[in-house]
Design an enzyme around this catalytic site. Structure first.
Site, PDB file in Angstrom:
ATOM      1  N   ALA A 115      -5.575  -7.961   1.397  1.00  0.00           N
ATOM      2  CA  ALA A 115      -4.581  -7.930   0.331  1.00  0.00           C
ATOM      3  C   ALA A 115      -3.485  -6.936   0.706  1.00  0.00           C
ATOM      4  O   ALA A 115      -3.645  -6.140   1.636  1.00  0.00           O
ATOM      5  CB  ALA A 115      -5.224  -7.532  -1.003  1.00  0.00           C
ATOM      6  N   LYS A 116      -2.381  -6.999  -0.005  1.00  0.00           N
ATOM      7  CA  LYS A 116      -1.285  -6.052   0.242  1.00  0.00           C
ATOM      8  C   LYS A 116      -0.358  -6.057  -0.958  1.00  0.00           C
ATOM      9  O   LYS A 116      -0.266  -7.049  -1.697  1.00  0.00           O
ATOM     10  CB  LYS A 116      -0.480  -6.456   1.488  1.00  0.00           C
ATOM     11  CG  LYS A 116       0.229  -5.285   2.152  1.00  0.00           C
ATOM     12  CD  LYS A 116      -0.735  -4.414   2.929  1.00  0.00           C
ATOM     13  CE  LYS A 116      -0.008  -3.341   3.707  1.00  0.00           C
ATOM     14  NZ  LYS A 116      -0.918  -2.568   4.563  1.00  0.00           N
ATOM     15  N   GLY A 117       0.321  -4.941  -1.164  1.00  0.00           N
ATOM     16  CA  GLY A 117       1.259  -4.845  -2.268  1.00  0.00           C
ATOM     17  C   GLY A 117       2.523  -4.121  -1.849  1.00  0.00           C
ATOM     18  O   GLY A 117       2.563  -3.470  -0.805  1.00  0.00           O
TER      19      GLY A 117
END
Length: 366
Positions: A115-117
């Protein structure tokens, strides 16, 4: 095509980050055997969330920022990946970074998905209070898809343990009880892990030593150059020096310095703390930033941002080992050139996996 000729399609660096990732998947598919069954799954993010992040600035006006959280794959466990604050953040970038986290976590056998933000913002233009409000609002907007057993954010570009503390506090307020496991990279007092700050840089050093041992490369008379002197570059330089490998060149956003016999890293850290830059360090020579990549060193650590090594400078690199300290620091065009020249690139999914490894320990402790 001659044996060492680079295919023309690999010499183009004009693809977006997500397109680069897809091309990488296509390139390795012939080598996956029965695992090629999962290729189409790897090409599709599980969940993409785009949020508006409005905050009231200190002058009373309202500003809106665009935020993202992408969960690429959660087959192995909760999503895991950092949150970056940068004015150039795009959805394509966050999608690609989330996918590379899937690969990284699988490569080091952690029970995580990818995941990444990110938020498209220049945090240097905001006050501390504005950054806090930005962080808390962003956390509230993505609150329903994160959690200790869903998706676990961590520090990345322009974010740190303070940002993680605000995220944890906001998530806990919304939940109604303290949840230290929702993020990693927190302050020690709030459930953080000793060694987490040093881990990415130390991981780079272990990767370099491991590759050198596997390939039979003697590092006893070698030298290194490190692009970037933030947390990753600083501890990579410290670790290399501690193993008898002099770091002869270091750069940051404000300067690039060189000393043929090797820099005193502890003294350089103190100098940067005092002055804010490596520039002007006693006994060193000032260089332009591009010169760092072409120095006659054995090891090169690009630890700043994507695309630092590209088609325009790869042919002039002399280092035998290039360890990616930043995500996708070597473009696909540069990678092809370096491979042609029989130089070793340690991909970021291995060389900078130290941070997420210690994040796993922190998450388990919490």
């Amino acid at each position: 095509m001659h044996e060492h000729e680079v295919p023309s399609y690999l010499l183009k660096d004009d693809l977006g980050p997500w397109e680069i990732y897809l091309e990488q998947v296509d390139r390795v598919t012939p080598y996956l055997g029965k695992l090629a069954y999962w290729v189409e799954t790897l090409k599709r993010p599980k969940r993409i969330l785009i949020v508006d992040v409005p905050i009231q600035l200190d002058d009373g006006s309202i500003a809106h920022f665009e935020g993202y959280r992408v969960q690429h794959n959660t087959s192995r466990g909760p999503g895991k990946g950092g949150v970056r604050y940068h004015q150039d953040v795009t959805l394509s970038e966050v999608m690609a970074l989330s996918a590379w986290m899937t690969v990284k976590n699988a490569a080091v056998n952690l029970p995580y998905g990818g995941a990444k933000g990110g938020i498209r913002v220049d945090p240097r233009k905001l006050s501390r209070f504005e950054v806090e409000k930005l962080t808390r609002r962003y956390t509230s907007e993505i609150n329903f898809i994160i959690g200790p057993d869903k998706d676990i954010p961590a520090p990345d570009v322009n974010t740190n343990e303070q940002i993680m503390a605000w995220m944890m506090d906001t998530y806990s307020q919304n939940k109604g009880s303290t949840s230290t496991g929702v993020v990693t990279g927190k302050p020690i007092a709030l459930g953080g892990s000793l060694g987490r700050l040093e881990a990415p840089g130390r991981g780079i050093v272990y990767a370099i030593l491991g590759v050198a041992e596997r390939e039979g490369i003697d590092l006893s008379d070698s030298s290194a150059a490190v692009q970037g002197f933030g947390t990753v570059g600083r501890f990579a330089a410290t670790g290399l020096e501690g193993r008898g490998i002099p770091v002869v060149a270091v750069s940051d956003s404000r300067g690039c310095i060189y000393k043929r016999s090797g820099l005193d890293i502890a003294a350089l850290i103190a100098h940067k703390v005092e002055t804010g830059s490596v520039a002007g360090f006693a006994g060193s020579k000032s260089l332009d930033h591009d010169s760092l990549f072409t120095l006659p060193v054995d090891i090169l650590v690009p630890a700043v941002s994507e695309g630092a090594i590209h088609a325009g400078n790869a042919e002039r690199i002399e280092a035998q080992i290039i360890a990616e300290g930043a995500n996708h620091a070597v473009t696909r065009a540069a990678d092809a050139i370096l491979k042609k020249n029989q130089q070793i690139v340690i991909p970021d999914c291995l060389s900078n996996a130290g941070g997420v490894t210690v994040s796993y320990y922190e998450w388990v402790q919490d």
